[in-house]
Motif scaffolding. Sequence first.
Motif, PDB file in Angstrom:
ATOM      1  N   GLU A 202       5.823   9.507 -56.570  1.00  0.00           N
ATOM      2  CA  GLU A 202       5.384   8.161 -56.922  1.00  0.00           C
ATOM      3  C   GLU A 202       6.473   7.140 -56.610  1.00  0.00           C
ATOM      4  O   GLU A 202       6.197   6.043 -56.113  1.00  0.00           O
ATOM      5  N   ARG A 203       7.741   7.508 -56.908  1.00  0.00           N
ATOM      6  CA  ARG A 203       8.865   6.597 -56.648  1.00  0.00           C
ATOM      7  C   ARG A 203       8.988   6.280 -55.162  1.00  0.00           C
ATOM      8  O   ARG A 203       9.139   5.120 -54.776  1.00  0.00           O
ATOM      9  N   LEU A 204       8.898   7.300 -54.307  1.00  0.00           N
ATOM     10  CA  LEU A 204       9.047   7.079 -52.874  1.00  0.00           C
ATOM     11  C   LEU A 204       7.810   6.418 -52.278  1.00  0.00           C
ATOM     12  O   LEU A 204       7.917   5.636 -51.322  1.00  0.00           O
ATOM     13  N   ALA A 205       6.656   6.695 -52.831  1.00  0.00           N
ATOM     14  CA  ALA A 205       5.436   6.051 -52.340  1.00  0.00           C
ATOM     15  C   ALA A 205       5.439   4.560 -52.642  1.00  0.00           C
ATOM     16  O   ALA A 205       4.845   3.767 -51.902  1.00  0.00           O
ATOM     17  N   ALA A 206       6.125   4.147 -53.717  1.00  0.00           N
ATOM     18  CA  ALA A 206       6.148   2.732 -54.098  1.00  0.00           C
ATOM     19  C   ALA A 206       6.750   1.864 -53.010  1.00  0.00           C
ATOM     20  O   ALA A 206       6.388   0.690 -52.863  1.00  0.00           O
ATOM     21  N   ILE A 207       7.684   2.412 -52.229  1.00  0.00           N
ATOM     22  CA  ILE A 207       8.292   1.638 -51.142  1.00  0.00           C
ATOM     23  C   ILE A 207       7.796   2.109 -49.775  1.00  0.00           C
ATOM     24  O   ILE A 207       8.354   1.719 -48.740  1.00  0.00           O
ATOM     25  N   GLY A 208       6.759   2.944 -49.759  1.00  0.00           N
ATOM     26  CA  GLY A 208       6.191   3.405 -48.496  1.00  0.00           C
ATOM     27  C   GLY A 208       6.987   4.494 -47.814  1.00  0.00           C
ATOM     28  O   GLY A 208       6.658   4.894 -46.696  1.00  0.00           O
ATOM     29  N   GLU A 209       8.017   4.993 -48.455  1.00  0.00           N
ATOM     30  CA  GLU A 209       8.891   5.978 -47.822  1.00  0.00           C
ATOM     31  C   GLU A 209       8.168   7.298 -47.570  1.00  0.00           C
ATOM     32  O   GLU A 209       8.316   7.901 -46.513  1.00  0.00           O
ATOM     33  N   LEU A 210       7.393   7.746 -48.517  1.00  0.00           N
ATOM     34  CA  LEU A 210       6.732   9.038 -48.374  1.00  0.00           C
ATOM     35  C   LEU A 210       5.666   8.980 -47.298  1.00  0.00           C
ATOM     36  O   LEU A 210       5.557   9.868 -46.466  1.00  0.00           O
ATOM     37  N   GLU A 211       4.869   7.910 -47.258  1.00  0.00           N
ATOM     38  CA  GLU A 211       3.838   7.782 -46.242  1.00  0.00           C
ATOM     39  C   GLU A 211       4.448   7.706 -44.856  1.00  0.00           C
ATOM     40  O   GLU A 211       3.943   8.310 -43.910  1.00  0.00           O
ATOM     41  N   ILE A 212       5.565   6.970 -44.721  1.00  0.00           N
ATOM     42  CA  ILE A 212       6.240   6.854 -43.425  1.00  0.00           C
ATOM     43  C   ILE A 212       6.679   8.217 -42.920  1.00  0.00           C
ATOM     44  O   ILE A 212       6.493   8.575 -41.769  1.00  0.00           O
ATOM     45  N   MET A 213       7.241   9.012 -43.827  1.00  0.00           N
ATOM     46  CA  MET A 213       7.770  10.298 -43.404  1.00  0.00           C
ATOM     47  C   MET A 213       6.668  11.270 -43.025  1.00  0.00           C
ATOM     48  O   MET A 213       6.818  12.056 -42.109  1.00  0.00           O
ATOM     49  N   VAL A 214       5.531  11.220 -43.707  1.00  0.00           N
ATOM     50  CA  VAL A 214       4.423  12.097 -43.334  1.00  0.00           C
ATOM     51  C   VAL A 214       3.941  11.740 -41.940  1.00  0.00           C
ATOM     52  O   VAL A 214       3.663  12.584 -41.101  1.00  0.00           O
ATOM     53  N   ALA A 215       3.899  10.429 -41.642  1.00  0.00           N
ATOM     54  CA  ALA A 215       3.421   9.991 -40.338  1.00  0.00           C
ATOM     55  C   ALA A 215       4.429  10.271 -39.238  1.00  0.00           C
ATOM     56  O   ALA A 215       4.078  10.549 -38.104  1.00  0.00           O
ATOM     57  N   ASP A 216       5.725  10.224 -39.562  1.00  0.00           N
ATOM     58  CA  ASP A 216       6.761  10.320 -38.544  1.00  0.00           C
ATOM     59  C   ASP A 216       7.173  11.747 -38.212  1.00  0.00           C
ATOM     60  O   ASP A 216       7.921  11.980 -37.285  1.00  0.00           O
ATOM     61  N   ASN A 217       6.725  12.726 -38.974  1.00  0.00           N
ATOM     62  CA  ASN A 217       7.184  14.086 -38.771  1.00  0.00           C
ATOM     63  C   ASN A 217       6.012  15.009 -38.475  1.00  0.00           C
ATOM     64  O   ASN A 217       4.933  14.894 -39.071  1.00  0.00           O
ATOM     65  N   ASP A 218       6.247  15.942 -37.568  1.00  0.00           N
ATOM     66  CA  ASP A 218       5.202  16.886 -37.185  1.00  0.00           C
ATOM     67  C   ASP A 218       5.141  18.037 -38.182  1.00  0.00           C
ATOM     68  O   ASP A 218       5.329  19.208 -37.846  1.00  0.00           O
ATOM     69  N   ILE A 219       4.899  17.681 -39.430  1.00  0.00           N
ATOM     70  CA  ILE A 219       4.871  18.692 -40.472  1.00  0.00           C
ATOM     71  C   ILE A 219       3.514  19.394 -40.507  1.00  0.00           C
ATOM     72  O   ILE A 219       3.407  20.575 -40.780  1.00  0.00           O
ATOM     73  N   PHE A 220       2.474  18.639 -40.198  1.00  0.00           N
ATOM     74  CA  PHE A 220       1.127  19.172 -40.303  1.00  0.00           C
ATOM     75  C   PHE A 220       0.520  19.288 -38.897  1.00  0.00           C
ATOM     76  O   PHE A 220       0.049  18.284 -38.348  1.00  0.00           O
ATOM     77  N   PRO A 221       0.559  20.444 -38.250  1.00  0.00           N
ATOM     78  CA  PRO A 221       0.009  20.598 -36.890  1.00  0.00           C
ATOM     79  C   PRO A 221      -1.459  20.217 -36.843  1.00  0.00           C
ATOM     80  O   PRO A 221      -2.216  20.460 -37.783  1.00  0.00           O
ATOM     81  N   GLY A 222      -1.826  19.631 -35.703  1.00  0.00           N
ATOM     82  CA  GLY A 222      -3.225  19.293 -35.493  1.00  0.00           C
ATOM     83  C   GLY A 222      -3.699  18.096 -36.270  1.00  0.00           C
ATOM     84  O   GLY A 222      -4.876  17.756 -36.244  1.00  0.00           O
ATOM     85  N   GLY A 223      -2.802  17.441 -36.968  1.00  0.00           N
ATOM     86  CA  GLY A 223      -3.143  16.231 -37.693  1.00  0.00           C
ATOM     87  C   GLY A 223      -3.913  16.470 -38.964  1.00  0.00           C
ATOM     88  O   GLY A 223      -4.441  15.563 -39.573  1.00  0.00           O
ATOM     89  N   GLU A 224      -4.033  17.739 -39.402  1.00  0.00           N
ATOM     90  CA  GLU A 224      -4.764  18.019 -40.630  1.00  0.00           C
ATOM     91  C   GLU A 224      -3.804  17.948 -41.809  1.00  0.00           C
ATOM     92  O   GLU A 224      -2.876  18.753 -41.927  1.00  0.00           O
ATOM     93  N   LEU A 225      -3.981  16.980 -42.655  1.00  0.00           N
ATOM     94  CA  LEU A 225      -3.093  16.777 -43.792  1.00  0.00           C
ATOM     95  C   LEU A 225      -3.666  17.464 -45.025  1.00  0.00           C
ATOM     96  O   LEU A 225      -4.737  17.094 -45.512  1.00  0.00           O
ATOM     97  N   GLU A 226      -2.989  18.482 -45.478  1.00  0.00           N
ATOM     98  CA  GLU A 226      -3.414  19.159 -46.692  1.00  0.00           C
ATOM     99  C   GLU A 226      -2.773  18.486 -47.902  1.00  0.00           C
ATOM    100  O   GLU A 226      -1.627  18.060 -47.850  1.00  0.00           O
ATOM    101  N   ALA A 227      -3.512  18.386 -48.966  1.00  0.00           N
ATOM    102  CA  ALA A 227      -2.961  17.779 -50.175  1.00  0.00           C
ATOM    103  C   ALA A 227      -1.813  18.639 -50.687  1.00  0.00           C
ATOM    104  O   ALA A 227      -1.945  19.860 -50.813  1.00  0.00           O
ATOM    105  N   PRO A 228      -0.651  18.031 -50.951  1.00  0.00           N
ATOM    106  CA  PRO A 228       0.491  18.819 -51.431  1.00  0.00           C
ATOM    107  C   PRO A 228       0.252  19.314 -52.851  1.00  0.00           C
ATOM    108  O   PRO A 228      -0.512  18.738 -53.619  1.00  0.00           O
ATOM    109  N   GLU A 229       0.903  20.431 -53.177  1.00  0.00           N
ATOM    110  CA  GLU A 229       0.881  20.898 -54.561  1.00  0.00           C
ATOM    111  C   GLU A 229       1.637  19.873 -55.399  1.00  0.00           C
ATOM    112  O   GLU A 229       2.777  19.530 -55.081  1.00  0.00           O
TER     113      GLU A 229
END
Length: 533
Positions: free
Chosen positions: A215-242
């Motif tokens: 929640e803290r990192l999402a408040a400044i957009g940091e978490l969303e930026i990092m999900v978009a900027d990193n190839d963490i989820f192949p094929g563009g399928e974003l699974e909800a994190p635990e």
Amino acid sequence: MLLLGLAPLAWAEQGEAASAWEEEPGVVGELARQAAKAEARLEDFYALRDYRPAWRDDDAVAAFTSALHTLESDGLRPQDYRPDELRNRHREAYEDAANVEAQAQYDLFATRQLLMALDHLQRGKVDPEALATGWEVPVAPPDDSLAAVSGAVDQQRFEALIGEVRPDFVPYQRLRSGLARYRNIEKRGGWPRLPEREHALRPGDVDDDVPLLRERLAAIGELEIMVADNDIFPGGELEAPEPHRYDASLEAAVKRFQRRHLLESDGIVGRQTLAALNVPVERRIDQIRLNMERARWLLHGLPESFVLVDIAGYRLSYYRPDGQIWRSRIVVGRPYRRTPSLRSEITHLTVNPTWTIPPTIKREDVLPRVRQDLGYLWRERIQVLSPSGTPLDPWEIDWGNPGNIVLRQAPGPQNALGQLVIRFPNDHMVYLHDTPAQNLFSREQRAFSSGCIRVENIRELGQLLLDDTRSGHDVERRIASGETQNVRLTHRMPVILHYWTVNPGDDGELSFRPDIYERDDALLHALDHPLTL
């Protein structure tokens, strides 16, 4: 400054209104009398108008007071310029139409507030020299555009006038945008505070604090930026994190946050990272505001090409004549040996320099080592000299009370200044220089010097300065000679040493730096201190 483009409008309005004010000789005469006793710039403003009143119209006062509130977007306090008093005093001055003395007093008061607001927006509200922070920069006077100001008043174009005065360089505009963004975060309730922890939070942990960290990192957009900027989820399928697992996307976001705060980017939420996360949004807003003030002090009238030393950010940027920017990491002064803020011009380079050890370093660092081990002088190639430069025998010196001796280190790769110094005149005797301690450049926070600035890859910078000023010298060849030489630049290169604890990146995102010299609180206090007439 673009105000000069408004000047013709002032003269047009003056001609149209001149006959109207011939009917008010009492006000004009009283204004002339009172303006003659006022400060020179105020008197010049009214002389330019032939002492014609500027604030008779209720609508002009209302437009001005409304425009004052836009200064909040620049981190200034609109109440400093007395919008409520401007309205109230105008009504009182004109309750009696014959009271020309009160009307003239009001006119001067309102114009003084306008000029003050414009000056503060253009050059800063706080006098940097009054803060005693090692400031060595000539403060430029306000631009002489009184005709443009007069025309804008007559046309009630106050917001346009403020827009013309507002600093137009990109870093300032990014800070202004950042201020608006963080104020919006504040309006939404800010961000959560993470509880103090006995153990660090590490990638892979499952912990009740992980949702708060997200929640803290999402408040400044940091978490969303990092999900978009990193190839963490192949094929563009974003699974909800635990929800409670410190996963890869969160780790990447934490690392990005750490880099923006000059912390070790290891992804571990330890003591320093937790402290940075828990700085409240109100404090970040204050940091942005006070760094906008620092920008107003310095970044005006910039030349086409210059060297900019960002002290708190440990970075040097050389803005070259061809538009390219050369950047490097630097080491700056320790908190008790602070690198000063100053503006000067690079005049020459010294290759294979000797180093005459300054009195403070001699007293606090070198002499204690010599008293323990005289061999230190030979290992460090330090000569002992009389004040006139005569060599002295170290064995004949009473090192408990050595008197007025000079210690000078011979040139060479192990010299404290390395093999190149870039010099510019200043009262603090600081300069840019090479260093044998190259390992320090890999640290995130680099306040290790005795006040001067150590520059990574300084030979490359030196050659660029010589090339760009057409000075016709080869740095490497000069160094290879082994001789101590001064190499002058054909044209001086401006250099600025300044202190920012908030920096806008090229992407517009803000980096918050540690206040290594503890200067922020004093500046914030001065910035928020009410003005008195």
